[in-house]
Design a protein around this motif. Structure first.
Motif, PDB file in Angstrom:
ATOM      1  N   UNK A   1       0.390   6.800   3.053  1.00 28.47           N
ATOM      2  CA  UNK A   1      -0.912   6.488   3.663  1.00 28.47           C
ATOM      3  C   UNK A   1      -2.087   6.552   2.685  1.00 28.47           C
ATOM      4  N   UNK A   2      -1.925   7.285   1.598  1.00 26.14           N
ATOM      5  CA  UNK A   2      -2.995   7.321   0.587  1.00 26.14           C
ATOM      6  C   UNK A   2      -3.257   5.920   0.021  1.00 26.14           C
ATOM      7  N   UNK A   3      -2.206   5.121  -0.093  1.00 28.61           N
ATOM      8  CA  UNK A   3      -2.377   3.745  -0.585  1.00 28.61           C
ATOM      9  C   UNK A   3      -3.284   2.966   0.364  1.00 28.61           C
ATOM     10  N   UNK A   4      -2.997   3.064   1.661  1.00 30.75           N
ATOM     11  CA  UNK A   4      -3.800   2.340   2.651  1.00 30.75           C
ATOM     12  C   UNK A   4      -5.266   2.767   2.538  1.00 30.75           C
ATOM     13  N   UNK A   5      -5.467   4.098   2.499  1.00 31.71           N
ATOM     14  CA  UNK A   5      -6.834   4.618   2.544  1.00 31.71           C
ATOM     15  C   UNK A   5      -7.594   4.303   1.256  1.00 31.71           C
TER      16      UNK A   5
END
Ligand code: AMP
Length: 419
Positions: free
Chosen positions: A136-140
């Motif tokens: 999810x860090x990639x998305x954010x």
């Protein structure tokens, strides 16, 4: 007279600054996050889009520019660039080079749509793709980069409209639930929705017909049916966005038009754009690379419509000048023998200098030309100036002028610019 084709445009020199500004800023911001540019062909095998975007989508069903080449192979002008970039990623085995690959592109796309303001048949997208992680860090972080980019070019404040569309584990079940809900009302729905119920009922959420929208407003959303893994992923994306201070709104009915999306999906719309108000869209597409014959590599990306960005730029956007610093006024043929060397000297100081050989034109008409071009200064070369070796440098904004000589010319210009 042969005119340009409907739905295409010429971007003339007077407007090109805005485009170059948007592209330069994109390159600059994206590179801060480790993205590198990729340039893929503007045409590909038709099959790539059929498999990559989905045969049931509007794009593939109705909007592609498809043509046979001389050997009868079916080719298509790219209607979007995620499938081509994924194709290149697989073909060049980029997953072997690095675990996470961050790519961006800028270029033309082609869709046979009904042209209107902000909707063209050839339009340009600025897009990014991250391959290799479903964290999810990639998305954010990618969303944060997007908001930073929009802020840099003066489009602010924006709020990202966010949803999760689930995954292969939970979406098929939800699709059936939605189909079951819509089926009894099928005959009263629009033609598009009747088709969507069969092919992919989630797309009914894109319907603009009021009665259909009312019906859909009462339907369960995918949020009611996410599996635990998707729910956790979405919660983590939101938590990271909050920590990063990225503003977002939730819309459980946001589904994107393309088949390859899973989990995080998002859009940014701007009221000022009119009917075509979607500025950008994107999301996660963990299954795409594998479905195109590559390794099971998850991915995340977005595409911004550059034409719509240009329309949305604020009046006071910080767009660099490209008008000449100096316009050379040469009075007579003799002056023109000296002018090019002087212009070259000024240019070696990185100043934009324009020299139009119009020996017969009066001082007045050449001044007018300088004004039309938006030149900051004029350098006047007449017979007398050449005889004396002293030239007049005149500032257009207030008419202030100084005498300069050939050797110190570049330095004197800098002084005048700084003053
Ligand atoms: P999509 O690939 O459909 O998600 O589109 C992403 C963005 O590209 C949209 O939000 C628009 O800004 C832009 N876009 C899509 N289609 C067109 C078009 N026909 N003309 C201009 N911009 C478009």
């Amino acid at each position: 007279m042969i005119e340009r084709v409907k739905g295409t445009r010429d971007i003339l020199p007077d407007e090109i600054n805005r485009w170059q500004f948007l592209e330069d800023q994109a390159r600059d911001v994206f590179s801060l996050y480790g993205f590198r540019e990729i340039r893929t062909p503007i045409f590909e095998s038709t099959e790539l889009f059929q498999r990559g975007i989905g045969a049931g989508t509007d794009i593939v069903a109705k909007e592609m520019y498809t043509f046979p080449d001389r050997k009868g192979r079916s080719l298509t002008l790219r209607p979007e660039n995620t499938a081509p970039v994924a194709r290149a990623y697989i073909e060049h085995q980029m997953h072997r080079r690095s675990e996470i690959e961050r790519l961006y592109y800028i270029g033309p796309m082609f869709r046979y749509e009904r042209p209107q303001k902000g909707r063209m048949r050839q339009f340009s997208q600025i897009g990014v793709e991250v391959f290799g992680s479903d964290h999810p860090v990639i998305d954010a972080e990618t969303l944060q980069m997007l908001v930073l980019y929009l802020d840099r070019i003066g489009i602010r404040p924006v709020s990202v409209t966010l949803n999760s569309v689930g995954c292969e584990a939970c979406r098929p079940r939800y699709r059936e639930i939605l189909r079951g809900y819509l089926q009894p009302h099928r005959d009263r729905m629009c033609g598009d929705c009747r088709r969507r119920i069969e092919v992919n009922p989630l797309r009914c959420f894109d319907c603009k017909v009021a009665a259909d929208r009312e019906l859909l407003a009462r339907a369960d959303t995918i949020q009611d049916h996410l599996c635990d893994a998707c729910r956790d992923h979405f919660a983590a994306v939101k938590a990271h966005l909050e920590r990063l201070g990225v503003p977002f709104d939730l819309d459980p009915r946001l589904v994107r038009g393309l088949d390859y999306y899973c989990r995080t999906t998002f859009e940014v719309s701007l009221a000022g754009l009119g009917a075509q108000n979607a500025l950008l869209g994107g999301g996660r597409y963990d299954g795409l690379v594998k479905s195109l014959g590559g390794p099971p590599v998850p991915a995340f990306g977005f595409a911004v419509g550059e034409d719509r960005l240009v329309l949305s730029l604020p009046e006071n956007a910080d767009i660099p000048e490209s008008s000449p610093d100096v316009y050379m006024i040469s009075l007579g043929e003799k002056a023109l023998q000296h002018a090019p060397a002087m212009a070259a000297r000024l240019r070696s100081g990185r100043r934009r200098v324009v020299l139009d050989p119009m020996p017969g034109k009066s001082l007045r008409s050449q001044m007018r030309k300088a004004n039309d071009l938006g030149a900051r200064f004029v350098l006047i070369l007449g017979e007398q100036e050449i005889a004396s070796g002293r030239y007049t440098l005149k500032r257009m904004s207030d008419g202030a002028q100084v005498e300069i000589d050939e050797t110190g010319m570049a330095a004197q210009l800098e002084e005048m610019i700084r003053a």
